[in-house]
Enzyme design. Structure first.
Site, mmCIF file in Angstrom:
data_model
loop_
_atom_site.group_PDB
_atom_site.id
_atom_site.type_symbol
_atom_site.label_atom_id
_atom_site.label_comp_id
_atom_site.label_asym_id
_atom_site.label_seq_id
_atom_site.Cartn_x
_atom_site.Cartn_y
_atom_site.Cartn_z
ATOM 1 N N ILE A 82 29.508 -17.888 15.353
ATOM 2 C CA ILE A 82 30.471 -18.712 14.613
ATOM 3 C C ILE A 82 29.675 -19.892 14.067
ATOM 4 O O ILE A 82 28.849 -20.483 14.776
ATOM 5 C CB ILE A 82 31.656 -19.170 15.503
ATOM 6 N N SER A 83 29.890 -20.210 12.803
ATOM 7 C CA SER A 83 29.128 -21.284 12.159
ATOM 8 C C SER A 83 29.423 -22.639 12.793
ATOM 9 O O SER A 83 30.451 -22.844 13.431
ATOM 10 C CB SER A 83 29.480 -21.354 10.665
#
Length: 229
Positions: free
Chosen positions: A64-65
């Site tokens: 997940i960024s």
């Protein structure tokens, strides 16, 4: 962009958003509201520090960024995520950004997430169900599909906004084809060195591309190659 802060001293979602505002990443009131509405803690592994400005492993060689990257992409796409518009999130992962898109386009719009790892799609549905976007999932304006995001999701095209959460060696033609005239695609492009590229489709169907910033994302690849790492 390097991470803006480290450690777990940021311990509330609202505080994370305020930090992104004070550092100038979030300038839009709407983006701040949406990131406050969708609590990031519901979309990261339970043992993680949810508000740390860092990408996180979510299993299956996916990430997940970092919050600042999500904020950057929401800012770039804000004018293409108005109520009633259609959005596509390629590599939807834990479902976080798809949920943000759904809040922005609202019940009259359509937010589609595509992820090629079925287990991530299953867990992302559970994450969304715990979030403020749950009613939109129930109503069908937010949908999460298992599929190869490089092919887009033609069923709900054309899209006003397309986001890609992994780096492509080049921009997939299918995504350009599924972009509405006047629409915008945000995608990391490159192998070792990557740029976050902003692709605007002009009213006559021609395309303008510019580089926003240097980034580092996992590769946009086949399910088999990703699982092999």
């Amino acid at each position: 962009m390097e991470r803006l802060w480290t450690g777990s001293r940021i311990n509330k979602n609202k505080k994370m958003v305020e930090h992104l505002q004070s550092s100038g990443v979030i300038r839009s009131k709407k983006v701040a509201e949406v990131m406050e509405t969708i609590d990031r803690a519901l979309f990261v592994p339970e043992d993680a520090s949810p508000y740390m400005d860092s990408p996180m492993q979510i299993g299956y060689n996916a990430t997940i960024s970092a919050p600042h990257m999500h904020a950057t992409c929401l800012e770039l796409l804000e004018n293409h995520l108005k109520p009633g518009m259609h959005s596509l999130d390629v590599g939807s992962g834990t479902g976080y950004l798809t949920a943000c898109f759904a809040i922005m386009v609202g019940p009259e719009g359509h937010a589609v997430g595509v992820e090629h790892i079925p287990e991530l799609v299953e867990s992302s549905l559970q994450n969304v169900q715990k979030s403020a976007a749950a009613p939109l999932l129930k109503a069908g304006s937010l949908v999460l599909h298992t599929g190869d995001g490089r092919l887009g999701w033609p069923e709900h095209s054309p899209y006003d906004a397309i986001h890609v959460g992994a780096a492509a060696p080049e921009i997939p033609q299918a995504l350009i084809d599924q972009l509405k005239p006047g629409g915008r695609l945000v995608i990391p492009v490159g192998n070792i060195f990557q740029d976050l590229q902003v692709v605007d489709k002009n009213p006559d169907g021609s395309v303008s591309i510019r580089s926003e910033t240097s980034v580092r994302y996992v590769p946009l690849t086949s399910r088999e190659a990703q699982l092999r790492g």
